[in-house]
Design a protein around this motif. Structure first.
Motif, short mmCIF file in Angstrom:
data_model
loop_
_atom_site.label_atom_id
_atom_site.label_comp_id
_atom_site.label_asym_id
_atom_site.label_seq_id
_atom_site.Cartn_x
_atom_site.Cartn_y
_atom_site.Cartn_z
N ALA B 14 25.33 43.30 41.47
CA ALA B 14 26.66 43.79 41.10
C ALA B 14 27.74 42.90 41.70
O ALA B 14 28.73 42.57 41.03
CB ALA B 14 26.82 45.22 41.56
N VAL B 15 27.52 42.51 42.94
CA VAL B 15 28.49 41.63 43.61
C VAL B 15 28.55 40.29 42.89
O VAL B 15 29.64 39.74 42.64
CB VAL B 15 28.11 41.44 45.09
CG1 VAL B 15 28.99 40.38 45.75
CG2 VAL B 15 28.22 42.76 45.84
N SER B 17 27.85 39.53 39.74
CA SER B 17 28.49 39.55 38.43
C SER B 17 29.99 39.80 38.56
O SER B 17 30.79 39.21 37.84
CB SER B 17 27.81 40.57 37.51
OG SER B 17 28.03 41.86 38.01
N ALA B 18 30.38 40.68 39.51
CA ALA B 18 31.81 40.97 39.67
C ALA B 18 32.58 39.73 40.11
O ALA B 18 33.65 39.42 39.57
CB ALA B 18 31.99 42.09 40.68
N LEU B 19 32.02 38.99 41.08
CA LEU B 19 32.72 37.81 41.58
C LEU B 19 32.74 36.70 40.54
O LEU B 19 33.75 35.98 40.41
CB LEU B 19 32.07 37.31 42.89
CG LEU B 19 32.38 38.17 44.12
CD1 LEU B 19 31.66 37.63 45.35
CD2 LEU B 19 33.89 38.21 44.39
N LEU B 21 32.80 37.18 37.36
CA LEU B 21 33.79 37.61 36.37
C LEU B 21 35.20 37.30 36.86
O LEU B 21 36.02 36.71 36.15
CB LEU B 21 33.64 39.12 36.14
CG LEU B 21 34.60 39.75 35.13
CD1 LEU B 21 34.29 39.26 33.73
CD2 LEU B 21 34.52 41.28 35.19
N LEU B 22 35.45 37.66 38.15
CA LEU B 22 36.79 37.45 38.72
C LEU B 22 37.14 35.97 38.79
O LEU B 22 38.21 35.55 38.34
CB LEU B 22 36.84 38.06 40.12
CG LEU B 22 38.16 37.91 40.87
CD1 LEU B 22 39.27 38.67 40.15
CD2 LEU B 22 38.04 38.39 42.31
N THR B 25 38.07 34.29 35.59
CA THR B 25 39.44 34.46 35.10
C THR B 25 40.37 33.43 35.72
O THR B 25 41.46 33.20 35.21
CB THR B 25 39.98 35.86 35.42
OG1 THR B 25 40.10 36.00 36.82
CG2 THR B 25 39.08 36.95 34.86
N TYR B 26 39.99 32.83 36.83
CA TYR B 26 40.79 31.76 37.44
C TYR B 26 40.35 30.40 36.93
O TYR B 26 40.82 29.38 37.40
CB TYR B 26 40.64 31.79 38.96
CG TYR B 26 41.47 32.86 39.64
CD1 TYR B 26 42.78 32.59 40.06
CD2 TYR B 26 40.95 34.11 39.85
CE1 TYR B 26 43.53 33.57 40.66
CE2 TYR B 26 41.69 35.11 40.45
CZ TYR B 26 42.99 34.84 40.86
OH TYR B 26 43.73 35.81 41.47
N LYS B 104 33.73 41.50 53.44
CA LYS B 104 33.63 42.22 52.17
C LYS B 104 34.24 43.61 52.34
O LYS B 104 34.11 44.19 53.41
CB LYS B 104 32.16 42.36 51.78
CG LYS B 104 31.57 41.09 51.18
CD LYS B 104 30.13 41.41 50.83
CE LYS B 104 29.44 40.22 50.17
NZ LYS B 104 28.02 40.55 49.93
N PRO B 105 34.79 44.27 51.37
CA PRO B 105 35.07 43.66 50.06
C PRO B 105 36.19 42.63 50.18
O PRO B 105 37.11 42.81 50.96
CB PRO B 105 35.50 44.85 49.21
CG PRO B 105 35.94 45.89 50.18
CD PRO B 105 35.25 45.65 51.46
N ILE B 106 36.09 41.56 49.37
CA ILE B 106 37.02 40.43 49.52
C ILE B 106 38.15 40.57 48.50
O ILE B 106 37.89 40.73 47.31
CB ILE B 106 36.29 39.10 49.29
CG1 ILE B 106 34.96 39.09 50.10
CG2 ILE B 106 37.15 37.93 49.70
CD1 ILE B 106 33.94 38.14 49.53
N ASP B 107 39.34 40.49 49.00
CA ASP B 107 40.50 40.54 48.10
C ASP B 107 40.60 39.22 47.36
O ASP B 107 40.34 38.15 47.93
CB ASP B 107 41.77 40.79 48.93
CG ASP B 107 42.96 41.00 48.03
OD1 ASP B 107 42.89 41.91 47.17
OD2 ASP B 107 43.94 40.24 48.16
N GLU B 108 40.94 39.27 46.08
CA GLU B 108 40.94 38.06 45.25
C GLU B 108 41.84 36.97 45.82
O GLU B 108 41.50 35.80 45.81
CB GLU B 108 41.35 38.38 43.81
CG GLU B 108 42.75 38.98 43.69
CD GLU B 108 43.14 39.19 42.23
OE1 GLU B 108 43.97 40.06 41.97
OE2 GLU B 108 42.60 38.48 41.35
#
Lengths: 524, 198
Positions: B14-15, B17-19, B21-22, B25-26, B104-108
């Motif tokens: 999950a971590v 795929s989420a990272l 994905l984030l 976007t950059y 963690k959790p890491i702010d973008e």
């Protein structure tokens, strides 16, 4: 019961010892008294012998003067009688003096008698002096008890005879009360005077002294007897006193010894109790640290588990907002929902941060310590439990100190956990020769502690996840033990690893940076 | 925004795929790995990039992975992520040469900044490697002359210092310019500074 028996045995020994002491004292007392009594008897005997010898010598002197008178006057004369009578008067033991004509036609020429005296029989006198030279005297026994005659040949025809009552040879006050005196000649006993011991008392014995009377004419022998009773040899009062005192002394010594033994036992018991107490305190401290650390480990395990989904949640929400913004949806309800998600995820993260900070407080103080102490302390503690379970615990420590910067209680907790795991693993196999081996070595700036066992080893599929929190190889395990060990060891810049040893059992190795240089600095 | 690829190693799917994905976007190119051992095996074939490693993973920690990667030549800028916020691990991470340590959790915002810095470090490293490569082509004497030029000395000063004729110094300078592909004194100074053998 064995204690009671020992007590009885010791009492019997005491009684035996006491009896021996009393017997020795009795023997010593009997010996010294016997010597003293013998001495007394012989001294008295010698005094009597001297007195009697003087007295019998007087008889010879009287005979000499009487025979001189008799020779001067062949006929009976008033002078002889006068002298004879004066002798009788002054020497009461001489009871009769006879001037005798010898031969067949002989007879008593002149005779003087005191009470109890008898006139001599001329025939008997003639027979007695028949073979004597003139001027010689001879002893003659007499039928009357205590009497004897002393006869002297004056010439071929005449003799003088004295009738002597032997009882007069000893004056009353010369004979000690205890003594019995015998005078005897070759012909037989002459007289016996003094104390008569009617019935010999129990264990009585006689002390005897015998000596000849110094006289040629009257060959008498003096014997002095003394009957000595047991109570004289061993006086009961001193014996009783000694017995009482020695018994008291023995009892005192024994009770002192008993007291000392009790004191020694009591001290040993107190020491054992204080050792047990120290061990118990150590155990309590360890258990407390374990609880605190376990709670911390649990909290930090939970935090870790929650962090992962939270990370995904936060990152996904932030990614979602960026995607929304690219699609021109910034500020739209979807964007707002995602923004709220971001906010809540961060809030949850803050809670986790606070939780970790709280848990972090329980971390102990690190200092430079000799790991040998920690390892041997915890081995001593674990040995009790392992001993009960029939598992041997071998310890291999180096001679030299192995210093490391650690919190000893926490490191002990690590070793304790590892030993307990090892013991569980060994027990699971049910083998009889269960064994846990703990070693401590120092090499290349590192302190290394290993805990090995002869259990079934770690299954290969479990090995990689062994130190993960909430992952347990045991059905009832929380899965925190090894995770906690790792956290603690890492806190002191160390590492922990697991493998299966060459013999198949599990082998855990804890490595810590050695603090040799630091320790030296601290010492300086 | 950053050209270097990002390699994320985390055992939690999950971590990952989420990272990705984030960061997607950059416009950041990101490749994720769930198994540290698999990544270790592939790393030598990968283009140098920024490493984002989870501290706690089964069998091998992020720090150990970092050390092993460095040992096989992949000493790329590394960011360690942890759920533990463990000060101790953090200290050790920086000692081991990790460029950043994130909780963690890491702010973008935090993550992107860290990635930019790491990327810059990677660029710097590439630049330095290139400069070193260029400087390595110079002769000993040329390197001496380059140093002096970099310090702002004139041809005459250099000639006096090295007991050479100014003409010879000029010849060296011409050779240096040819080898380094620049005549700029500023560029000389930069290359002489960062291109020196470490």
């Amino acid at each position: 019961m064995p204690r009671r028996l020992a007590f009885l045995r010791s009492s019997a020994a005491l009684a035996g010892g006491w009896l021996l002491l009393v017997a020795a004292f009795g023997l010593y007392s009997a010996e010294t008294h016997r010597r003293a009594l013998e001495q007394e008897v012989s001294e008295s005997g010698r005094a009597l012998q001297r007195a009697i010898s003087q007295r019998v010598a007087q008889h010879d002197a009287h005979l000499t003067s009487l025979s001189a008178l008799g020779l001067a006057q062949a006929q009976p004369s008033a002078d002889f009688d006068l002298v004879a009578r004066s002798i009788l008067r002054f020497y009461p033991r001489i009871v009769a003096i006879d001037l005798v004509r010898l031969g067949p036609g002989g007879g008593v020429v002149s005779s003087a008698r005191a009470a109890g005296g008898t006139t001599a029989d001329p025939a008997a006198v003639s027979a007695a002096v028949k073979n004597l030279a003139a001027g010689r005297a001879v002893y003659g026994a007499d039928a009357r008890p205590g009497h004897y005659r002393l006869m002297k040949r004056m010439n071929d025809t005449m003799a003088v005879s004295l009738d002597i009552d032997g009882r007069g040879l000893v004056e009353e006050d010369e004979l000690p009360g205890w003594a019995r005196l015998d005078l005897s000649s070759a012909e037989g006993p002459l007289l016996e005077i003094g104390a008569r011991q009617a019935a010999p008392a129990f264990a009585a014995r006689t002390v005897e002294f015998s000596v000849p009377i110094a006289s040629e004419t009257q060959p008498l022998r003096l014997s002095l007897h003394r009957t000595v009773t047991l109570s004289q040899l061993v006086p009961p009062l001193p014996l009783a006193l000694f017995a009482a005192l020695s018994l008291a002394a023995l009892v005192l010594v024994r009770s002192l010894l008993a007291h000392r033994r009790e004191a020694v036992l009591a001290r040993a018991a107190a020491e054992a109790a204080s050792r047990r107490e120290a061990l118990r305190q150590h155990e309590t401290k360890l258990a407390h640290a374990l609880r605190v650390n376990s709670m911390g480990e649990m909290a930090s395990g939970i935090a870790h588990e929650l962090t992962q989904p939270l990370t995904a949640l936060l990152s996904q929400s932030q990614a979602g907002r960026r995607i929304a913004a690219t699609g021109g949806l910034a500020g739209s309800p979807v964007d707002e929902v995602l923004a709220a998600n971001v906010l809540q995820a961060k809030r949850a993260a803050d809670i986790l941060v606070r939780l970790r900070a709280y848990v972090g407080k329980s971390a102990g103080e690190a200092g430079v310590h000799d790991l040998r102490t920690s390892v041997s302390d915890i081995a001593a503690l674990s040995r009790i439990d392992l001993g009960r379970r029939g598992i041997a615990l071998d310890l291999d420590l180096p001679e030299a100190p192995v210093a490391a910067r650690v919190d000893p209680v926490e490191i002990e907790q690590v070793i304790h956990n590892l030993i307990r795991n090892a013991a569980d693993a060994v027990e699971e196999t049910g083998r009889e020769d269960g064994r846990v081996v703990v070693t401590l070595t120092r090499a290349a700036g590192e302190a290394m502690i290993t805990v090995g066992d002869n259990g079934a080893g770690i299954p290969p599929d479990i090995l990689p996840r062994l130190f993960e929190p909430f992952f347990s190889g045991k059905p009832e395990g929380m899965g925190l033990g090894l995770s906690l060990c790792e956290s603690i060891v890492e806190r002191f810049d160390g590492g922990i690893s697991a493998e299966n040893g060459p013999s198949g059992g599990a082998l855990f190795t804890v490595r810590l940076p050695a603090a040799g240089a630091e320790a030296k600095e601290a010492a300086q | 925004m950053t050209s270097a690829p990002v390699y994320l190693v985390d055992d939690d799917e999950a971590v990952r795929s989420a990272l990705s994905l984030l960061l997607g976007t950059y416009g950041i190119s990101i490749e994720t790995f769930g198994d540290p051992a698999a990544f270790l095996a592939r790393a030598p074939k990968l283009k140098p990039g920024v490493l984002v490693l989870d501290l706690r993973m089964p069998a091998i920690t992020g720090l150990q992975l970092h050390e092993r990667l460095a040992a096989i030549g992949c000493d790329w800028p590394t960011i360690i992520c942890t759920g533990h916020g463990d000060v101790h691990a953090c200290r050790r991470a920086f000692k081991a040469g990790v460029v950043d340590f994130l909780t963690k959790p890491i702010d973008e915002q935090v993550l992107v900044e860290a990635l930019q810095q790491a990327s810059a470090a990677l660029d710097m490293r590439a630049e330095r490697a290139e400069a070193a490569h260029l400087v390595a082509q110079l002769t000993e004497r040329e390197r001496e002359v380059l140093d002096m030029v970099g310090r702002g000395w004139s041809t005459r000063e250099i000639a006096e210092s090295l007991h050479l004729s100014p003409r010879t110094v000029d010849t060296h300078r011409a050779n240096i310019a040819q080898k380094l592909g620049t005549t700029s004194v500023a560029e000389f100074a930069r290359l002489s500074l960062i291109g020196r053998a470490p």
